[in-house]
Scaffold this active site. Structure first.
Site, PDB file in Angstrom:
ATOM      1  CG  ASP A   1     -11.996   7.870   9.684  1.00 52.63           C
ATOM      2  OD1 ASP A   1     -13.057   7.442  10.166  1.00 52.63           O
ATOM      3  OD2 ASP A   1     -10.946   7.216   9.644  1.00 52.63           O
TER       4      ASP A   1
ATOM      5  CG  HIS B   1      -2.374  -4.900   1.910  1.00 54.64           C
ATOM      6  ND1 HIS B   1      -2.380  -4.687   0.540  1.00 54.64           N
ATOM      7  CD2 HIS B   1      -2.583  -3.681   2.475  1.00 54.64           C
ATOM      8  CE1 HIS B   1      -2.612  -3.409   0.295  1.00 54.64           C
ATOM      9  NE2 HIS B   1      -2.729  -2.771   1.440  1.00 54.64           N
TER      10      HIS B   1
ATOM     11  CD  GLU C   1      -2.829   1.073   2.416  1.00 54.94           C
ATOM     12  OE1 GLU C   1      -3.539   0.060   2.478  1.00 54.94           O
ATOM     13  OE2 GLU C   1      -2.872   2.007   3.223  1.00 54.94           O
TER      14      GLU C   1
HETATM   15  P1  FAD Z   1     -17.431   0.892   7.614  1.00 57.46           P
HETATM   16  O1  FAD Z   1     -17.285  -0.529   7.218  1.00 57.46           O
HETATM   17  O2  FAD Z   1     -18.564   1.649   7.031  1.00 57.46           O
HETATM   18  O3  FAD Z   1     -17.507   0.922   9.213  1.00 57.46           O
HETATM   19  C1  FAD Z   1     -17.359   2.142   9.933  1.00 57.46           C
HETATM   20  C2  FAD Z   1     -18.019   2.015  11.294  1.00 57.46           C
HETATM   21  O4  FAD Z   1     -19.429   1.974  11.132  1.00 57.46           O
HETATM   22  C3  FAD Z   1     -17.655   0.726  12.056  1.00 57.46           C
HETATM   23  O5  FAD Z   1     -17.599   1.044  13.406  1.00 57.46           O
HETATM   24  C4  FAD Z   1     -18.820  -0.202  11.752  1.00 57.46           C
HETATM   25  O6  FAD Z   1     -19.027  -1.172  12.797  1.00 57.46           O
HETATM   26  C5  FAD Z   1     -19.981   0.802  11.710  1.00 57.46           C
HETATM   27  N1  FAD Z   1     -21.068   0.369  10.810  1.00 57.46           N
HETATM   28  C6  FAD Z   1     -20.947  -0.151   9.579  1.00 57.46           C
HETATM   29  N2  FAD Z   1     -22.176  -0.389   9.059  1.00 57.46           N
HETATM   30  C7  FAD Z   1     -23.075   0.009   9.984  1.00 57.46           C
HETATM   31  C8  FAD Z   1     -24.505   0.044  10.035  1.00 57.46           C
HETATM   32  N3  FAD Z   1     -25.252  -0.399   9.016  1.00 57.46           N
HETATM   33  N4  FAD Z   1     -25.101   0.534  11.155  1.00 57.46           N
HETATM   34  C9  FAD Z   1     -24.355   0.995  12.212  1.00 57.46           C
HETATM   35  N5  FAD Z   1     -22.991   0.977  12.212  1.00 57.46           N
HETATM   36  C10 FAD Z   1     -22.372   0.506  11.112  1.00 57.46           C
HETATM   37  N6  FAD Z   1      -9.142   5.787   5.253  1.00 57.46           N
HETATM   38  C11 FAD Z   1      -9.036   6.742   4.320  1.00 57.46           C
HETATM   39  O7  FAD Z   1      -9.512   7.867   4.542  1.00 57.46           O
HETATM   40  N7  FAD Z   1      -8.414   6.523   3.124  1.00 57.46           N
HETATM   41  C12 FAD Z   1      -7.917   5.309   2.798  1.00 57.46           C
HETATM   42  O8  FAD Z   1      -7.377   5.123   1.709  1.00 57.46           O
HETATM   43  C13 FAD Z   1      -8.030   4.245   3.769  1.00 57.46           C
HETATM   44  N8  FAD Z   1      -7.588   3.004   3.490  1.00 57.46           N
HETATM   45  C14 FAD Z   1      -7.775   1.997   4.408  1.00 57.46           C
HETATM   46  C15 FAD Z   1      -7.377   0.693   4.073  1.00 57.46           C
HETATM   47  C16 FAD Z   1      -7.552  -0.356   4.974  1.00 57.46           C
HETATM   48  C17 FAD Z   1      -7.137  -1.747   4.565  1.00 57.46           C
HETATM   49  C18 FAD Z   1      -8.104  -0.101   6.262  1.00 57.46           C
HETATM   50  C19 FAD Z   1      -8.242  -1.213   7.260  1.00 57.46           C
HETATM   51  C20 FAD Z   1      -8.507   1.190   6.590  1.00 57.46           C
HETATM   52  C21 FAD Z   1      -8.368   2.248   5.674  1.00 57.46           C
HETATM   53  N9  FAD Z   1      -8.795   3.543   5.950  1.00 57.46           N
HETATM   54  C22 FAD Z   1      -8.658   4.540   5.004  1.00 57.46           C
HETATM   55  C23 FAD Z   1      -9.398   3.854   7.233  1.00 57.46           C
HETATM   56  C24 FAD Z   1     -10.934   3.733   7.198  1.00 57.46           C
HETATM   57  O9  FAD Z   1     -11.459   4.650   6.260  1.00 57.46           O
HETATM   58  C25 FAD Z   1     -11.465   4.043   8.591  1.00 57.46           C
HETATM   59  O10 FAD Z   1     -11.134   3.002   9.462  1.00 57.46           O
HETATM   60  C26 FAD Z   1     -12.939   4.374   8.657  1.00 57.46           C
HETATM   61  O11 FAD Z   1     -13.207   4.883   9.967  1.00 57.46           O
HETATM   62  C27 FAD Z   1     -13.872   3.191   8.444  1.00 57.46           C
HETATM   63  O12 FAD Z   1     -13.941   2.805   7.138  1.00 57.46           O
HETATM   64  P2  FAD Z   1     -14.651   1.411   6.774  1.00 57.46           P
HETATM   65  O13 FAD Z   1     -14.683   1.327   5.307  1.00 57.46           O
HETATM   66  O14 FAD Z   1     -14.064   0.300   7.526  1.00 57.46           O
HETATM   67  O15 FAD Z   1     -16.137   1.738   7.327  1.00 57.46           O
END
Ligand code: FAD
Length: 280
Positions: free
Chosen positions: A100, A257, A9
């Protein structure tokens, strides 16, 4: 032949020096024959063009490039415009995230969760994209409960994800348990552990605090005791992370990864210890 698939990454560089540094890192890491490399995306606009530029440069070199895309603070139209550009440029691999909101931004956007972004991509683009989602072996910091976090993870996979990459961790049991738990919820896609090499104590503690990854006390105490001795930190970090990877490989993970932070040395050293790139 590599023991198992690896991927790296990167983040989009912001300065000409950063561009050169990434090119140099990429040249070294490409020799290890990664399956793909991914490029992060700044929610709220900061590095969005940078993601596209970086991905296109990587793809031009013949390497599979997977841009990250986050939906927070965005609209369906804006997301579609980005996805259209990727499709027009032959990009077929996406890491779909909620992201975020940057501090100061309050507008959540039209899609609330990564599961909604995955469903949107599938509805609009069919099977064009291979979609990765994020997993959290130590749970997402904002999740209401471990159970709900696991269910939310399963929901986004069922919305159409092909595979997952996890947040980094240093406790292998957390990853193994996470995989067992989500398998019980019907998740059958590959879940690739995210690996964060250790090179800088202060930076590691800061990142880990932000993203909710635990640095076990014995590791933190050791790193702290090395003070400014960067060589000692690197050597210890290399041992710890290589041992973690060895255990994960033995347990049959589908890949590794690496969060490179645009530097090749630490990820390359771990991969070489694991036997990658020896015959190349
Ligand atoms: P989600 O899967 O939507 O989850 C976010 C939160 O919401 C969790 O607490 C989950 O339990 C909760 N949730 C999900 N669905 C529901 C629902 N239906 N009802 C209530 N609660 C719910 N950030 C960046 O800005 N740019 C990047 O390029 C980036 N790359 C990343 C790559 C990886 C491999 C990882 C692990 C993280 C990365 N992040 C990145 C960080 C990520 O964006 C943050 O962790 C963010 O806070 C959550 O994203 P997510 O896609 O996991 O969210």
């Amino acid at each position: 032949m590599n023991p198992i698939e690896i991927s790296f990454e990167f983040f989009p560089p912001k300065t000409p020096e950063g561009v050169e540094k990434l090119r140099a890192a990429r040249t070294q890491l490409t020799r290890l024959k990664p399956k793909f490399v991914s490029v992060t995306f700044g929610a709220g606009g900061s590095t969005q063009e940078g993601t596209l530029d970086t991905v296109l440069e990587i793809a031009k070199d013949g390497l599979e490039a997977a841009p990250h895309l986050s939906c927070v603070g965005s609209s369906r139209d804006a997301l579609r415009a980005i996805l259209d550009r990727y499709r027009a440029n032959g990009i077929r691999h996406i890491v779909a995230l909620r992201g975020d909101l940057p501090s100061g931004m309050v507008e959540m956007g039209e899609l609330r969760y990564a599961s909604e972004l995955v469903a949107f991509i599938r509805a609009e683009y069919g099977d064009w994209f291979w979609i990765e989602v994020a997993g959290y072996p130590e749970y997402h910091p904002q999740s209401r409960s471990p159970r709900q976090d696991l269910e939310n993870f399963a929901r986004k996979v069922k919305a159409g994800a092909n595979s997952a990459i996890t947040q980094y961790f240093y406790n292998g049991d957390a990853y193994l348990r996470f995989v067992d738990e989500v398998r019980k919820l019907g998740v059958d896609v590959p879940i690739v552990p995210g690996i964060m090499p250790i090179t800088n104590y202060a930076q590691l503690m800061r990142f880990s605090e932000m993203c909710g990854a635990e640095v076990p006390r014995w590791i933190a105490r050791q790193l702290e005791s090395f003070g400014d001795d960067r060589e000692a930190i690197r050597a210890f970090g290399l041992d710890i992370v290589t041992q973690l990877c060895e255990r994960l490989v033995k347990e049959g993970v589908p890949g590794l990864h690496f969060y490179t932070l645009n530097a090749a040395t630490a990820s390359k050293a771990i991969c070489e210890r694991l036997g990658y790139g020896i015959d190349q």
